[in-house]
Design a protein around this motif. Sequence first.
Motif, mmCIF file in Angstrom:
data_model
loop_
_atom_site.group_PDB
_atom_site.id
_atom_site.type_symbol
_atom_site.label_atom_id
_atom_site.label_comp_id
_atom_site.label_asym_id
_atom_site.label_seq_id
_atom_site.Cartn_x
_atom_site.Cartn_y
_atom_site.Cartn_z
ATOM 1 N N HIS A 1 3.409 -3.486 -1.578
ATOM 2 C CA HIS A 1 2.416 -3.966 -0.619
ATOM 3 C C HIS A 1 3.088 -4.345 0.702
ATOM 4 C CE1 HIS A 1 -1.314 -5.713 0.770
ATOM 5 N NE2 HIS A 1 -0.642 -6.805 1.128
ATOM 6 N N ALA A 2 4.239 -4.983 0.592
ATOM 7 C CA ALA A 2 4.979 -5.352 1.806
ATOM 8 C C ALA A 2 5.404 -4.107 2.576
ATOM 9 C CB ALA A 2 6.201 -6.198 1.433
ATOM 10 N N LEU B 1 -1.493 9.534 -3.871
ATOM 11 C CA LEU B 1 -2.644 9.621 -2.977
ATOM 12 C C LEU B 1 -2.158 9.267 -1.574
ATOM 13 C CD1 LEU B 1 -5.752 9.936 -2.693
ATOM 14 C CD2 LEU B 1 -5.922 7.457 -3.128
ATOM 15 N N MET B 2 -2.338 10.204 -0.665
ATOM 16 C CA MET B 2 -1.946 9.892 0.713
ATOM 17 C C MET B 2 -2.786 8.740 1.221
ATOM 18 S SD MET B 2 -1.308 13.493 2.597
ATOM 19 C CE MET B 2 -0.286 12.830 3.870
ATOM 20 N N GLY B 3 -2.159 7.861 1.973
ATOM 21 C CA GLY B 3 -2.898 6.735 2.545
ATOM 22 C C GLY B 3 -3.172 5.622 1.552
ATOM 23 N N LYS B 4 -2.567 5.694 0.366
ATOM 24 C CA LYS B 4 -2.845 4.750 -0.719
ATOM 25 C C LYS B 4 -2.797 3.285 -0.236
ATOM 26 C CE LYS B 4 -3.272 3.263 -4.965
ATOM 27 N NZ LYS B 4 -4.524 3.476 -5.726
ATOM 28 N N GLU C 1 -6.940 -6.781 1.889
ATOM 29 C CA GLU C 1 -7.858 -6.948 0.755
ATOM 30 C C GLU C 1 -7.279 -6.325 -0.516
ATOM 31 O OE1 GLU C 1 -11.433 -5.234 2.241
ATOM 32 O OE2 GLU C 1 -11.877 -6.973 3.520
ATOM 33 N N ALA C 2 -6.628 -5.159 -0.335
ATOM 34 C CA ALA C 2 -6.044 -4.477 -1.502
ATOM 35 C C ALA C 2 -4.905 -5.293 -2.106
ATOM 36 C CB ALA C 2 -5.530 -3.092 -1.089
#
Lengths: 277, 334
Positions: free
Chosen positions: A16-17, A241-244, A274-275
């Motif tokens: 995430h970072a 997935l691109m843009g995941k 949010e993700a």
Amino acid sequence: MTSPAAIPQSLSRRAHALRGHVLRMAEIVGQGYVGQGLGISDLLAVLYFGELRYDPKQPDWPDRDRFVLSIGHYAIGLYAALAEAGVIPVGELDTYGSDGSRLEMSAPETTPGVEMTGGSLGHGLTQSVGMALGLRLDGKPSRVFNLLSDGECQEGSTWEAAMAGAHHRLGNLFAFIDCNNQQADGPPSAIMGIEPIHKKWEAFGWHTQRVNGNDVEAIAAAIAAAKGIADRPHAIVLDTLMGKGVPLFEQREKNHFIRVAPEEWTLAKRQLEEAGR
Amino acid sequence: MSAPTPAGTPPKGVTGNILSSDTGGAASVAAAPFGHALVRAAEKNPRIVGLTADLGKYTDIHVFAEKFPKQFFQMGMAEQSLVGCAAGLARTGFVPFATTYCVFATRRAYDFIAIGAALGGANIKIVAGLPGLTTGYGGTHQGIEDLALMCAVPNLTVIDPCDATETAQATEAIAAHVGPVYMRLLRGQVPVSLDPSTYRFEIGKARLLADGPDVAIISTGLMTGRALDAVRELAAEGVRASLLHVSTLKPLDREAISSLIGRVSRVVTAENHVVTGGLASAVADVSVQAGRPIQLRRVGIPDCFCESGSIPYLVKRYRMGAPDIAAAARELLK
């Protein structure tokens, strides 16, 4: 040296970072390979915070594991990992793609932590084979981790090197094939079909696995399984997935090179936030 | 280098085996000077490793492979992999010597030489056989434009040795040099034109082998052996010729060339390569840049792919012999 055991098992948080760093860089140039950077963040988190042996203060430490980026345009993801790992300053990410910056859009080998100049696709695995041979000849335990792409499997030299890696029984060589189903002109199935890609690697003599490339636990498990095989090189096909992590980019069509309107960055950052909750 | 042995008989009228060495009737020859010199270099430097793309015997690197089997890697018929792998070995601190033919190294693996090695200065040595008209196998095997291709690559050192003496010395020199090198290979039974007790090869240095005011011959590669014959032929006629041997095409010894053409403006170039993009072009460039006008006759391969055939036939067909160099000099003196 950073010992894998000493690292907290928070690979998802690290991923995430990295995605946050990717957005930070992409926003500055306003466009680019943000989809690839977001899609590969999970692998880079697993490698840089769970698997690779390296010294952030001494990027050319001779006994380090090598991460070899074939696909130079994924530099945005690599810089995110290098910054998060402390190899380059996080603040330097703001220079990504700017004139005079060492963080070029396609990673040059002069930047700390970049093992070779990728970008001319089909080079990375050939050089990785040479590095793996050299490290083995020196009796070093160091390993070579090469990241290549699905489209790159169309380059003949990739298969020359695949043959060489198996022939020379390079158990210290790992190839990750990022299958994000997108190349410059469209999906590989429409450009030059490569599937079933895992069977091709297997047929070339590689110990091969195929996993969800956006699942840090699955990636880590595949690497752990590979390490049990000493006499063959390892291919791990990653379906990504691109843009995941940013639905705005996950859903965008033709996202090999994304152009983003200025007002969309606020939405993208909010979606990533949010993700991460 | 092995002790010189008598030259073999050149093939007559038919295309020889691809391995056959044409010694051009040399008084003495030496066997596999590259392979033996590489062994000597590796005895001093254990970081030297060898690779080939299925042409070990055909490039004399088998001599090294037999002596140092653990430091030798067979890469199969895959030149991109050969060069890329060599660059990877260099990045782990080894000094790789990678061999194949000129045509395959330069035409098939150009991007790997340029980007994989030269861009980052990877310390690899590409040693490439069958330069120019040293094989009768036609366009597929005759490396006629490799020097032009290689000289265009930044950071790369490009060398075309003339005989067994220089091949051996250049091999040891490039082993000690840090940086990517492309060297043309004379293999098998190689003529000895230069005296190993007096000749000293140095990367980037041209050597004046004869000094005369009437005409200047500037040559590279095996054409220097023929140019030495041409100098003797001209001397017998009372023509005093200079001969400058330019074995390093890049970095070019511009000073030596400029100095010679400043003294002698009638110039013949001789190269085992097409006459565009190689030595002749380099000499013309020095002339223009230095503001020293010359009259130039170019001996070399014209802008064409060459026929198959025996080496003596091809040398005559494309006017690449000692008599052709002498004839070009005479034309300038008319």
